[in-house]
Write a protein that holds these residues in place. Structure first.
Motif, mmCIF file in Angstrom:
data_model
loop_
_atom_site.group_PDB
_atom_site.id
_atom_site.type_symbol
_atom_site.label_atom_id
_atom_site.label_comp_id
_atom_site.label_asym_id
_atom_site.label_seq_id
_atom_site.Cartn_x
_atom_site.Cartn_y
_atom_site.Cartn_z
ATOM 1 N N ASN A 184 161.828 -60.076 -100.807
ATOM 2 C CA ASN A 184 162.805 -59.726 -99.770
ATOM 3 C C ASN A 184 164.195 -59.496 -100.375
ATOM 4 O O ASN A 184 164.912 -58.567 -100.008
ATOM 5 N N SER A 236 164.184 -56.236 -102.381
ATOM 6 C CA SER A 236 164.213 -55.085 -101.483
ATOM 7 C C SER A 236 165.614 -54.857 -100.955
ATOM 8 O O SER A 236 166.086 -53.713 -100.861
ATOM 9 N N THR A 290 157.477 -64.267 -101.757
ATOM 10 C CA THR A 290 157.887 -63.489 -100.576
ATOM 11 C C THR A 290 159.405 -63.404 -100.484
ATOM 12 O O THR A 290 159.979 -62.341 -100.209
ATOM 13 N N GLU A 291 160.059 -64.542 -100.739
ATOM 14 C CA GLU A 291 161.515 -64.569 -100.683
ATOM 15 C C GLU A 291 162.127 -63.699 -101.783
ATOM 16 O O GLU A 291 163.111 -62.962 -101.557
#
Length: 396
Positions: free
Chosen positions: A139, A142, A135-136
């Motif tokens: 992020n 992105s 997830t990190e």
């Protein structure tokens, strides 16, 4: 009897000692062992597979190697080999940058993505930690492909500024982080913890039985040879193992509802788990008697960390990792994970259990042969036999 006199009784002294000993042993083993979470996350091996021949893939791969908190990042594997190692829990995460990643990013295609694959059929801390890390990463990627960043990158490739600005807007929305999980475990903590719970149920029951059956072995000395009594002990343990495994399977299928075609495999493993744990814990009882339980308790506590249900060998501190190689619980937990949720065969772990069990049984045989002194076998006279028979008939 005064209270002070009662405190001097054997039972009271033993209870006081065990209360203090268990507290010291449990906290002294558990707390240091679990400090490996999350401190030793960096010890987990991962695979980074970059098949992209363009600029984006190499830039992202270099950035990931620098920023990811792992000491071992395997970059020399094909995606197929990396996924095979993930299946065996030899790596804990596979990051795959496909060969058309740069082309898709430049064309603004939504299909441009990086695959992050995690194996759920393993230690709980690993799968949850990998999901958080993925997830990190997504992020960060992105953010990296925001308009300003993308524009700067494209300009470095000698793309005109106006064209770069237009492409940047497209690139900003084109990146997708594709998270893939293999060997999904059904929802519910009871499913995730089932391998450990089955193993613990068999191990603790076998440990208590070892204390009781070895005591019966000693009490029966003189009534039969040491060899025969040892065989009786093993046969009794096997009988208990079958009954206990049936009870364990009954509750397991009532609550967790695993596939019916797994029954024989799970049942057989639970019987094996019990017998291996019985001989493993009986070593200390045959060696020092009832005091062997004082040794069995810390050995049990160490194995609750070293069994690999919560953390992998890669994260364990040295003593816990060493124990895992001779731990019945480690091989049992891993075999259950492979059997119930994994895509690999549990056979290597089953053979590991068998090896530990045979080694423990051999040690027990040596202890019985050389540590326990022979006792003359009592002979029952004919008159005594008749008297026993008569007394039995009168009682009946």
């Amino acid at each position: 009897m005064k209270f002070t006199q009662f405190l001097k009784t054997k039972g009271a002294i033993a209870s006081i000692f065990m209360g203090i000993f268990y507290a010291v042993a449990m906290l002294g083993i558990f707390l240091p062992g679990y400090t490996a979470i999350p401190g030793n996350i960096d010890q987990l091996p991962i695979a980074l597979v970059n098949e992209d021949a363009g600029e984006y893939g190499s830039v992202i791969a270099d950035q990931l190697k620098e920023s990811l908190p792992f000491e071992e990042i395997k970059t020399d594997l094909s995606n197929k080999n990396a996924l095979e190692q993930l299946e065996k829990n030899e790596v804990t995460l596979v990051i795959h940058i496909p060969e058309n990643f740069s082309a898709n990013m430049q064309n603004g295609e939504v299909s441009s993505s990086i695959d992050f694959t995690v194996n759920e059929a393993g230690a709980t801390v690993v799968s949850s930690s990998m999901t958080s890390i993925v997830t990190e990463i997504n992020n960060q990627l992105s953010a990296q492909f925001s308009q300003q960043t993308a524009k700067g990158v494209l300009m470095n490739f000698n793309v005109p500024e106006d064209q770069a600005a237009a492409m940047a807007e497209t690139i900003e929305t084109s990146y997708v982080g594709n998270v893939v999980t293999i060997n999904d475990i059904p929802d519910g903590m009871h499913n995730n913890m089932l391998p450990m719970f089955l193993t613990m149920a068999g191990y603790v029951g076998a440990m208590i039985a070892a204390m009781q059956l070895v005591a019966s072995f000693k009490e029966s000395r003189g009534k039969a040879s040491k060899t025969r009594l040892f065989v009786y002990v093993q046969l009794t343990a096997l009988m208990i193992a079958v009954l206990a495994a049936l009870a364990a399977m009954g509750i397991t299928y009532l609550v967790n509802e695993p596939s019916g075609d797994l029954f024989l495999g799970l049942f057989g493993q639970q019987v094996l788990n019990y017998m291996v744990a019985f001989n493993f814990t009986a070593m200390f009882i045959f060696l020092v008697g009832e005091g062997g339980m004082i040794l069995n308790i810390p050995v049990l506590l160490v194995q609750t960390i070293a069994n690999g249900a919560t953390i992998t060998r890669d994260m364990m501190y040295g003593p816990y990792e060493w124990v895992s190689y001779i731990s019945p619980m480690y091989y049992s937990v891993q075999a259950y994970f492979a059997n119930m949720y994994g895509g690999i065969s549990p056979t290597p772990y089953v053979w590991g259990m068998i090896a530990v069990g045979l080694g423990a049984m051999l040690i027990n045989m040596l202890l019985v042969a050389f540590v326990h002194k022979p006792v003359p076998i009592e002979k029952t006279s004919i008159s005594e036999t008749k008297e026993v028979v008569n007394n039995t008939e009168i009682t009946a």
